[in-house]
Design a protein around this motif. Sequence first.
Motif, PDB file in Angstrom:
ATOM      1  N   LYS A 179     -12.173   8.240  -1.014  1.00  0.00           N
ATOM      2  CA  LYS A 179     -11.770   6.829  -1.046  1.00  0.00           C
ATOM      3  C   LYS A 179     -10.285   6.664  -1.369  1.00  0.00           C
ATOM      4  N   GLU A 180      -9.672   7.735  -1.873  1.00  0.00           N
ATOM      5  CA  GLU A 180      -8.260   7.657  -2.278  1.00  0.00           C
ATOM      6  C   GLU A 180      -7.360   8.106  -1.135  1.00  0.00           C
ATOM      7  N   LEU A 181      -6.453   7.214  -0.747  1.00  0.00           N
ATOM      8  CA  LEU A 181      -5.492   7.487   0.319  1.00  0.00           C
ATOM      9  C   LEU A 181      -4.084   7.246  -0.205  1.00  0.00           C
ATOM     10  N   VAL A 182      -3.135   7.992   0.344  1.00  0.00           N
ATOM     11  CA  VAL A 182      -1.740   7.766   0.012  1.00  0.00           C
ATOM     12  C   VAL A 182      -0.924   7.896   1.292  1.00  0.00           C
ATOM     13  N   PHE A 183       0.107   7.075   1.422  1.00  0.00           N
ATOM     14  CA  PHE A 183       1.011   7.262   2.565  1.00  0.00           C
ATOM     15  C   PHE A 183       2.444   6.965   2.152  1.00  0.00           C
ATOM     16  N   ALA A 184       3.365   7.650   2.825  1.00  0.00           N
ATOM     17  CA  ALA A 184       4.796   7.420   2.662  1.00  0.00           C
ATOM     18  C   ALA A 184       5.320   6.791   3.940  1.00  0.00           C
ATOM     19  N   THR A 185       6.401   6.041   3.830  1.00  0.00           N
ATOM     20  CA  THR A 185       6.982   5.387   5.004  1.00  0.00           C
ATOM     21  C   THR A 185       8.386   5.935   5.290  1.00  0.00           C
ATOM     22  N   PHE A 186       8.881   5.581   6.469  1.00  0.00           N
ATOM     23  CA  PHE A 186      10.227   6.023   6.851  1.00  0.00           C
ATOM     24  C   PHE A 186      11.299   5.425   5.946  1.00  0.00           C
ATOM     25  N   ASN A 187      11.009   4.267   5.363  1.00  0.00           N
ATOM     26  CA  ASN A 187      11.955   3.643   4.429  1.00  0.00           C
ATOM     27  C   ASN A 187      11.769   4.134   2.996  1.00  0.00           C
ATOM     28  N   LEU A 188      10.973   5.205   2.838  1.00  0.00           N
ATOM     29  CA  LEU A 188      10.779   5.900   1.558  1.00  0.00           C
ATOM     30  C   LEU A 188      10.010   5.075   0.531  1.00  0.00           C
ATOM     31  N   ASP A 189       9.129   4.209   1.022  1.00  0.00           N
ATOM     32  CA  ASP A 189       8.144   3.594   0.138  1.00  0.00           C
ATOM     33  C   ASP A 189       6.903   4.490   0.128  1.00  0.00           C
ATOM     34  N   VAL A 190       6.197   4.534  -0.989  1.00  0.00           N
ATOM     35  CA  VAL A 190       4.941   5.285  -1.074  1.00  0.00           C
ATOM     36  C   VAL A 190       3.880   4.371  -1.669  1.00  0.00           C
ATOM     37  N   TYR A 191       2.710   4.328  -1.011  1.00  0.00           N
ATOM     38  CA  TYR A 191       1.602   3.468  -1.445  1.00  0.00           C
ATOM     39  C   TYR A 191       0.357   4.306  -1.680  1.00  0.00           C
ATOM     40  N   ILE A 192      -0.450   3.907  -2.664  1.00  0.00           N
ATOM     41  CA  ILE A 192      -1.709   4.590  -2.955  1.00  0.00           C
ATOM     42  C   ILE A 192      -2.844   3.568  -3.027  1.00  0.00           C
ATOM     43  N   SER A 193      -4.001   3.942  -2.487  1.00  0.00           N
ATOM     44  CA  SER A 193      -5.198   3.114  -2.583  1.00  0.00           C
ATOM     45  C   SER A 193      -6.332   3.954  -3.143  1.00  0.00           C
ATOM     46  N   LEU A 194      -7.102   3.381  -4.048  1.00  0.00           N
ATOM     47  CA  LEU A 194      -8.239   4.084  -4.646  1.00  0.00           C
ATOM     48  C   LEU A 194      -9.574   3.623  -4.057  1.00  0.00           C
ATOM     49  N   ASP A 195      -9.501   2.686  -3.064  1.00  0.00           N
ATOM     50  CA  ASP A 195     -10.736   2.094  -2.544  1.00  0.00           C
ATOM     51  C   ASP A 195     -10.718   1.980  -1.020  1.00  0.00           C
ATOM     52  N   GLU A 196     -10.299   3.052  -0.366  1.00  0.00           N
ATOM     53  CA  GLU A 196     -10.303   3.138   1.107  1.00  0.00           C
ATOM     54  C   GLU A 196      -9.451   2.067   1.781  1.00  0.00           C
ATOM     55  N   GLY A 197      -8.386   1.646   1.089  1.00  0.00           N
ATOM     56  CA  GLY A 197      -7.455   0.718   1.703  1.00  0.00           C
ATOM     57  C   GLY A 197      -7.691  -0.746   1.398  1.00  0.00           C
ATOM     58  N   MET A 198      -8.678  -1.055   0.564  1.00  0.00           N
ATOM     59  CA  MET A 198      -8.896  -2.459   0.201  1.00  0.00           C
ATOM     60  C   MET A 198      -7.714  -2.992  -0.619  1.00  0.00           C
ATOM     61  N   ASN A 199      -7.242  -2.182  -1.550  1.00  0.00           N
ATOM     62  CA  ASN A 199      -6.106  -2.556  -2.405  1.00  0.00           C
ATOM     63  C   ASN A 199      -5.119  -1.401  -2.439  1.00  0.00           C
ATOM     64  N   TRP A 200      -3.833  -1.757  -2.490  1.00  0.00           N
ATOM     65  CA  TRP A 200      -2.772  -0.748  -2.504  1.00  0.00           C
ATOM     66  C   TRP A 200      -1.814  -1.008  -3.667  1.00  0.00           C
ATOM     67  N   ARG A 201      -1.262   0.079  -4.180  1.00  0.00           N
ATOM     68  CA  ARG A 201      -0.243  -0.024  -5.225  1.00  0.00           C
ATOM     69  C   ARG A 201       0.975   0.763  -4.767  1.00  0.00           C
ATOM     70  N   LYS A 202       2.139   0.153  -4.871  1.00  0.00           N
ATOM     71  CA  LYS A 202       3.377   0.840  -4.479  1.00  0.00           C
ATOM     72  C   LYS A 202       3.817   1.749  -5.618  1.00  0.00           C
ATOM     73  N   ILE A 203       3.954   3.060  -5.339  1.00  0.00           N
ATOM     74  CA  ILE A 203       4.359   3.990  -6.392  1.00  0.00           C
ATOM     75  C   ILE A 203       5.779   4.547  -6.184  1.00  0.00           C
ATOM     76  N   ALA A 204       6.375   4.232  -5.034  1.00  0.00           N
ATOM     77  CA  ALA A 204       7.810   4.510  -4.824  1.00  0.00           C
ATOM     78  C   ALA A 204       8.380   3.403  -3.963  1.00  0.00           C
ATOM     79  N   ASP A 205       9.545   2.917  -4.353  1.00  0.00           N
ATOM     80  CA  ASP A 205      10.192   1.803  -3.652  1.00  0.00           C
ATOM     81  C   ASP A 205      11.559   2.278  -3.173  1.00  0.00           C
ATOM     82  N   LYS A 206      11.690   2.393  -1.848  1.00  0.00           N
ATOM     83  CA  LYS A 206      12.941   2.863  -1.237  1.00  0.00           C
ATOM     84  C   LYS A 206      13.424   4.166  -1.897  1.00  0.00           C
TER      85      LYS A 206
END
Length: 280
Positions: free
Chosen positions: A249-276
């Motif tokens: 259920k836990e997913l994480v992704f990084a973006t080209f703009n160097l943001d990183v997001y994590i979800s603990l519920d298969e994408g229902m809710n996300w938390r930003k853990i890196a900003d630019k």
Amino acid sequence: MQGTTSKTITLTHVHGLGYSGDGQRILIPSHLGLKVYSQGKWSDGQGEKHDYMGFTTVDNGFYSSGHPAQGSNKRNPFGIVKSSDEGKSFEILDLYGKIDFHLMSASYKTHTIYAVNPEPNSRLTTTGLYYSKDDAKTWNKSEMTGIDVELSELTSLAVHPTDDSIVAVGTTKALYVSKDSGNQFEKIADLQVTSLTFGMEGNIIVGSYKQKGVIYQMDLQQKQLVEVNIPDLVEDAASYIAQNPTNTKELVFATFNLDVYISLDEGMNWRKIADKGKGV
């Protein structure tokens, strides 16, 4: 783990994304060494601050290519190396000092390595897709029939976690899957692929860009793209995606703009853990 606190962690580039085997730590190779996210906190990874490329985690460590840290006595480029201690040390496997592989992946359980060879060398005599089932001691060339684009148009590569004959390739225009070690590929979706991984249950998770960044999941039997709920990615897209091996259920992704997001519920809710690029 000792390391720098969140306030000073900077991702100058992101060259991969994966979880430790126990699912407790997210490992992100950056231009200036591995960065680690665990229990809400960022730290520097162990070992020298190498510039890992083609980074892929497996159940007992990671495989990578890349370049040595400034001041290191390691050869440049790395060829293919493997670490079983999260980068504290690594084992040299092949083409050390000769090739830097940007597109490389490995099966999570079987450790079969796939790599797109960018130039002929003493071990891999032509360009194209190769795979090794014995930690790069021997290599097999994949025919890649069905993919009619230049190697430069390949954007991503992923291997099934348990069935290493299944490999997926993303290009600037389509998603392809092979079930015979990359010899014959089938186009299964028309889309711009920005990132690609296999979930632990064998589903494909693919990042794309369509007016904005999107992420889809696909069951290989159904071959239907199902959109994952993610934050709005305006003029941005997922560059790397990973699923926690011990909690799907836990997913994480990084973006080209160097943001990183994590979800603990298969994408229902996300938390930003890196900003630019700055650890949050």
